[in-house]
Every structure is written in structure tokens, then in C-alpha cells.
Scaffold this active site. Structure first.
Site, PDB file in Angstrom:
ATOM      1  N   ASN A 148      -6.598   9.195   6.998  1.00 12.65           N
ATOM      2  CA  ASN A 148      -7.807   8.413   6.771  1.00 12.65           C
ATOM      3  C   ASN A 148      -7.428   6.946   6.563  1.00 12.65           C
ATOM      4  O   ASN A 148      -6.698   6.654   5.621  1.00 12.65           O
ATOM      5  CB  ASN A 148      -8.547   8.939   5.537  1.00 12.65           C
ATOM      6  CG  ASN A 148      -9.889   8.250   5.325  1.00 12.65           C
ATOM      7  OD1 ASN A 148     -10.287   7.366   6.070  1.00 12.65           O
ATOM      8  ND2 ASN A 148     -10.581   8.646   4.267  1.00 12.65           N
ATOM      9  N   ASP A 183       0.776   2.747   3.709  1.00 11.02           N
ATOM     10  CA  ASP A 183      -0.131   3.810   3.260  1.00 11.02           C
ATOM     11  C   ASP A 183       0.645   5.116   3.107  1.00 11.02           C
ATOM     12  O   ASP A 183       0.151   6.203   3.446  1.00 11.02           O
ATOM     13  CB  ASP A 183      -1.306   3.984   4.215  1.00 11.02           C
ATOM     14  CG  ASP A 183      -2.445   4.812   3.610  1.00 11.02           C
ATOM     15  OD1 ASP A 183      -2.385   5.109   2.396  1.00 11.02           O
ATOM     16  OD2 ASP A 183      -3.387   5.157   4.344  1.00 11.02           O
ATOM     17  N   HIS A 188       0.835  -1.213   0.000  1.00 13.84           N
ATOM     18  CA  HIS A 188       0.000   0.000   0.000  1.00 13.84           C
ATOM     19  C   HIS A 188       0.866   1.257   0.000  1.00 13.84           C
ATOM     20  O   HIS A 188       1.239   1.773   1.048  1.00 13.84           O
ATOM     21  CB  HIS A 188      -0.888  -0.033   1.249  1.00 13.84           C
ATOM     22  CG  HIS A 188      -1.997   0.961   1.237  1.00 13.84           C
ATOM     23  ND1 HIS A 188      -3.204   0.732   1.865  1.00 13.84           N
ATOM     24  CD2 HIS A 188      -2.107   2.189   0.702  1.00 13.84           C
ATOM     25  CE1 HIS A 188      -3.990   1.783   1.712  1.00 13.84           C
ATOM     26  NE2 HIS A 188      -3.335   2.689   1.009  1.00 13.84           N
ATOM     27  N   ASN A 204      -4.890   5.922  -7.234  1.00  8.01           N
ATOM     28  CA  ASN A 204      -5.464   7.275  -7.236  1.00  8.01           C
ATOM     29  C   ASN A 204      -4.477   8.330  -7.728  1.00  8.01           C
ATOM     30  O   ASN A 204      -4.168   9.301  -7.040  1.00  8.01           O
ATOM     31  CB  ASN A 204      -6.023   7.638  -5.856  1.00  8.01           C
ATOM     32  CG  ASN A 204      -4.981   7.560  -4.745  1.00  8.01           C
ATOM     33  OD1 ASN A 204      -3.928   6.955  -4.900  1.00  8.01           O
ATOM     34  ND2 ASN A 204      -5.288   8.192  -3.632  1.00  8.01           N
ATOM     35  N   HIS A 223      -5.523  -0.829   5.681  1.00 13.09           N
ATOM     36  CA  HIS A 223      -5.350  -0.021   6.907  1.00 13.09           C
ATOM     37  C   HIS A 223      -6.430  -0.210   7.981  1.00 13.09           C
ATOM     38  O   HIS A 223      -7.179   0.711   8.310  1.00 13.09           O
ATOM     39  CB  HIS A 223      -5.211   1.462   6.571  1.00 13.09           C
ATOM     40  CG  HIS A 223      -6.132   1.998   5.518  1.00 13.09           C
ATOM     41  ND1 HIS A 223      -7.494   1.785   5.522  1.00 13.09           N
ATOM     42  CD2 HIS A 223      -5.877   2.758   4.425  1.00 13.09           C
ATOM     43  CE1 HIS A 223      -8.024   2.386   4.476  1.00 13.09           C
ATOM     44  NE2 HIS A 223      -7.075   2.984   3.797  1.00 13.09           N
ATOM     45  N   HIS A 258       1.439   5.183  -2.061  1.00  9.17           N
ATOM     46  CA  HIS A 258       0.963   6.202  -3.012  1.00  9.17           C
ATOM     47  C   HIS A 258       2.178   6.897  -3.619  1.00  9.17           C
ATOM     48  O   HIS A 258       2.885   7.631  -2.928  1.00  9.17           O
ATOM     49  CB  HIS A 258       0.059   7.216  -2.304  1.00  9.17           C
ATOM     50  CG  HIS A 258      -1.191   6.611  -1.745  1.00  9.17           C
ATOM     51  ND1 HIS A 258      -2.329   6.452  -2.501  1.00  9.17           N
ATOM     52  CD2 HIS A 258      -1.466   6.095  -0.516  1.00  9.17           C
ATOM     53  CE1 HIS A 258      -3.271   5.874  -1.756  1.00  9.17           C
ATOM     54  NE2 HIS A 258      -2.758   5.647  -0.545  1.00  9.17           N
ATOM     55  N   LEU A 259       2.403   6.665  -4.905  1.00  6.71           N
ATOM     56  CA  LEU A 259       3.548   7.266  -5.594  1.00  6.71           C
ATOM     57  C   LEU A 259       3.162   8.519  -6.377  1.00  6.71           C
ATOM     58  O   LEU A 259       4.015   9.191  -6.937  1.00  6.71           O
ATOM     59  CB  LEU A 259       4.209   6.239  -6.519  1.00  6.71           C
ATOM     60  CG  LEU A 259       4.808   5.015  -5.814  1.00  6.71           C
ATOM     61  CD1 LEU A 259       5.483   4.094  -6.824  1.00  6.71           C
ATOM     62  CD2 LEU A 259       5.798   5.438  -4.732  1.00  6.71           C
ATOM     63  N   HIS A 313       2.443  14.578   0.581  1.00 10.66           N
ATOM     64  CA  HIS A 313       1.710  15.751   0.108  1.00 10.66           C
ATOM     65  C   HIS A 313       2.675  16.930  -0.002  1.00 10.66           C
ATOM     66  O   HIS A 313       3.644  17.018   0.766  1.00 10.66           O
ATOM     67  CB  HIS A 313       0.585  16.126   1.077  1.00 10.66           C
ATOM     68  CG  HIS A 313      -0.547  15.156   1.101  1.00 10.66           C
ATOM     69  ND1 HIS A 313      -1.432  15.014   0.052  1.00 10.66           N
ATOM     70  CD2 HIS A 313      -0.941  14.264   2.056  1.00 10.66           C
ATOM     71  CE1 HIS A 313      -2.335  14.099   0.363  1.00 10.66           C
ATOM     72  NE2 HIS A 313      -2.059  13.627   1.568  1.00 10.66           N
TER      73      HIS A 313
END
Length: 433
Positions: A274, A301, A54, A88, A228, A56-57, A305
């Protein structure tokens, strides 16, 4: 190239030498090789390369937050040799073209094995199934599908997705969040949210979806993975489902193993995530769930940002935390040093099992002769202060900033190539094709 890792404690056991030749483990034992580059590893623990189910790239579309290159470098520094890149992005990875783009970016970067996760629904919209079959047949060979960040809340759509992936032994990774119960939610629903006057995210919003989906998975006979997990009630539901023989696996993040909703009292948006940080009781239940095997794996996760998305008021701040470069240290702190897990257990939850869930044949393999040399050397005696500005990730939103953590990755080998040496990035592995 030849590398001789000298006197490493394999899975925390007895020290031995490991000879790597042409990307594979060639020998184990008391060894010498005059042609090999020697890596002194006395006092270090040798683990199989970590696998993150899990991550996010952000690429394509949000290169201001992260790229496949920077995220892969962060993964390598964290001891990872494979990551699953969530769907996403912008555009969403809901078709063969996008997942092949992400796969190719990862292959060219050469730091870790980047496996794209395909979206379950078109545009993460929750209305129509995506091109699941085309993504599975693509060069990326997608086997995990998720709308992570958004729950597949329609039960009929979820059933159809489970039926679809069953044909090729794929898995649906669900972000369990009933949307009607979490509208406007800012943090965990409980005593702290009541004191702060914030709209709460109730535990039942997660638990109700997990209960529904394990029954759907049983009905269809397909594999379900729960992203998660964050509440004590969720652990109990998953424990019940496993006892019933349902093909469900589950992950927990490092931050949910350590931090509680008490952190929100600071109003620092770095703690906005989240699912939200929960109660101390939930943290302890999650740790117990990992210890008894109810929760199968650690999923970071990792959610970087740009600074403007976090350096703002709580109410408008983005949700998410970075995690790739701190995960193994948090696991050591929360699970190993507390006596809940051994280093062999750590290998199971961070490598062997996540590789199996994601159908990664060359990852999460035993440390044995003939196996691919995807390996991590960690110094369990090391202590370090978390400084987000020295990390490889573009994201500075680490909830552990300023904390002193145990354990440090000293070397990472990706198919026999050292991507990290002496705790610093070395060079990427050049793809053969």
C-alpha cells in the site's frame, strides 16, 4: 580511532583518500597515517551515509516482525546511517513517552541514528491531534509527524496539524489515500485488476488527497511531505505545486520504481503493498519525476512482517515489503544504470535531501573536512542475488527475492565508527552518554 579510506571515488568522481579521526573527516587528498586502520576502496564510490525518511521498525509491540535492533542492523547493511521510524507501533507513537522509548532503543543499539516519527492523531484514529508539541520538545526532538498506513483524511484536522508544526518548522508526512475510494481494495485499479476480478485502488484516491493537501500547505505556509508517491498523476500535481512555490516534498519507494501490477498475476502476497504496484506508465513517470527533481527522495517504506502474515491467501495477507538492504541496488539499477542519475544525484536523493526534510543536523552532510563521518562505500561493479534469509531484517517479505541486482555496500561508517566492513555487520557504535 583513526581510519584511512584509500582511493575512494567521492560521489563517483575522482579517487581520493579520506582520513577519519574521532568521528569526523580530518583530511582529504593523497594521505598516509601509520596509526590508521586502512580501508582499501579502489573502484568503490563514497557516499554520505544514507537517510531513510520512511521505515517501519515495529517496536514496541510487534517484535515478532522487527525490532529497533534488527531494523537498525538492516539499515546499516543497506548503507544507512539514519532512519525515521514510523509511528504505527503498538502502542502508537503519539506521545512523548513512546517516541523517547524508540529513540533510546535506537541510541542503545548503536547501528544508525533512529529518529522517531510522531503520529499526527491519537492512536492513528483520525479524530484528535496527538501530543505534537510534547513530542517535539521531548528528548527525541521529533520533527516529522505521520499517520502513515492511514490517511489523515479530515481536511480540518490536516489543516490544524500543518498549523501546529509550522511553529517549530516541523513537517507532516501524509499517506495519501482517500479511504472512501479504496474500501476493500486489493491492488491497483486498472486492466489487470479487471482481469483478475480484484477490487481496485484507483489512482485518483492518491491524487485527490495530494491536491487537497498541497493547497492546505500553501494556505497555512507549512511544510508537507508526501509519502510513497505511486502514480503519474501524483507526479504532475506535485510538479505543479512546486512551480507555484508550495513547500512540498515527496518520496518514492524502490519497489514503485521497478515493479508493476503485472506481478499480481502470480497471486504471490509478497507483491501486496500500500499503495499498490501500479502500471508501467506510472513507473516511468516516477523515474522521470526523480530525474527532474519533482520527487525529492527515496523512502524505503521498509515494512517487515512475520511469515504467517505473508505466507497465506492474497485476500488476507498483510500489505508491505522489506526494503532497507536492497534500496541502493534498486536505485542503481533503475536510475543510475539507465542514465537518469549520477552518483552525486544519488547522494542528493538518498542523503542530503532526506536529512534536510527530517531536520537532521549531523546527517546528509558534505564529504568535507570537519564534517561528521557518516559515510557509505558502495561497489557499483558488484552483482548479487537477493536472498531474504541472509538479511539482517527479521522480515523475509522481499519482492526482489531471487533477483540479481547491481551494487553492494562494502562499508558503512556511523559517526566515524564502522558498523559494516567487507559487506558484513561489524560492531555498533557505543553511545557517549
Amino acid at each position: 580511532m583513526k581510519y584511512l579510506i584509500r582511493q575512494a571515488a567521492v560521489l563517483g568522481g575522482e579517487a581520493t583518500d579520506v582520513l577519519i579521526i574521532d568521528g569526523k573527516i580530518a583530511q582529504l587528498g593523497e594521505l598516509s597515517d601509520a596509526e590508521a586502520t586502512v580501508i582499501e576502496a579502489a573502484g568503490l564510490v563514497l557516499l554520505p551515509g544514507l537517510v531513510d525518511p520512511h521505515t517501519h521498525l515495529r517496536e514496541p509491540g510487534r517484535e515478532d516482525a522487527e525490532t529497533v535492533e534488527t531494523g537498525s542492523q538492516a539499515a546499516a547493511r543497506g548503507g544507512y546511517t539514519a532512519v525515521h521510524a514510523m509511528a504505527n507501533s503498538t502502542p502508537v507513537a503519539d506521545n512523548a513517552g513512546v517516541v523517547e522509548q524508540v529513540y533510546e532503543l535506537g541510541r542503545k543499539a548503536g547501528w544508525v541514528d533512529v529518529r522517531p516519527v510522531g503520529a499526527v492523531t491519537v492512536g492513528l484514529g483520525g479524530q484528535q491531534l496527538s501530543e505534537i508539541g510534547a513530542m517535539a520538545d521531548s528528548r527525541a526532538k521529533v520533527r516529522m509527524f505521520s499517520d502513515d498506513g492511514i490517511c489523515v483524511s479530515d481536511p480540518l484536522l490536516m489543516r490544524r496539524a500543518l498549523e501546529y508544526v509550522k511553529a517549530f518548522d516541523g513537517v507532516i508526512a501524509q499517506h495519501a489515500q482517500e479511504p472512501r475510494l479504496t474500501e476493500g481494495a486489493q491492488m491497483n485499479e486498472g486492466e489487470v485488476s479487471a482481469v483478475l476480478g480484484m477490487t481496485g485502488w484507483p489512482a485518483v484516491a492518491e491524487e485527490s488527497i495530494i491536491a487537497r493537501d498541497v493547497l492546505l500547505a500553501e494556505h497555512v505556509g507549512a511544510r508537507l511531505h508526501v509519502c510513497h508517491v505511486s502514480t503519474a498523476g501524483s507526479v504532475e500535481i506535485i510538479r505543479w505545486a512546486k512551480a507555484r512555490g508550495i513547500a512540498v516534498t515527496a518520496e518514492v519507494t524502490p519497489h514503485h520504481l521497478l515493479l508493476t501490477d503485472e506481478k499480481v498475476k502470480t497471486f504471490d502476497p509478497v507483491y501486496k503493498v500500500n499503495p499498490p504496484l501500479r502500471r508501467e506508465e506510472d513507473v516511468l513517470a516516477l523515474r522521470a519525476g526523480v530525474a527532474d527533481g519533482t520527487i525529492d527522495v527515496i523512502g524505503t517504506d521498509h515494512a517487515p512482517h512475520p511469515s504467517e502474515a505473508k505466507d497465506c491467501e492474497w485476500g488476507v495477507a498483510a500489505m508491505g515489503m522489506t526494503g532497507l538492504e536492497t534500496a541502493l541496488s534498486i536505485v542503481q539499477h533503475a536510475l543510475v544504470q539507465t542514465g537518469l542519475l549520477s552518483w552525486a544525484d544519488v547522494a542528493r536523493i538518498t542523503s542530503f535531501t532526506p536529512a534536510k526534510i527530517g531536520s537532521l543536523a549531523d546527517q546528509g552532510r558534505p564529504i568535507a573536512v570537519g564534517e561528521p563521518a557518516n559515510l557509505t562505500l558502495v561497489d557499483p561493479a558488484a552483482r548479487w542475488i537477493v536472498d531474504p534469509f541472509t538479511m539482517a531484517t527479521k522480515g523475509r517479505n522481499s519482492p526482489f527475492a531471487g533477483m540479481e541486482l547491481p551494487g553492494a555496500v562494502r562499508a558503512t561508517f556511523f559517526h566515524g565508527h564502522p558498523t559494516v566492513l567487507d559487506g558484513a555487520l561489524a560492531t555498533p557504535r557505543v553511545a557517549n552518554d
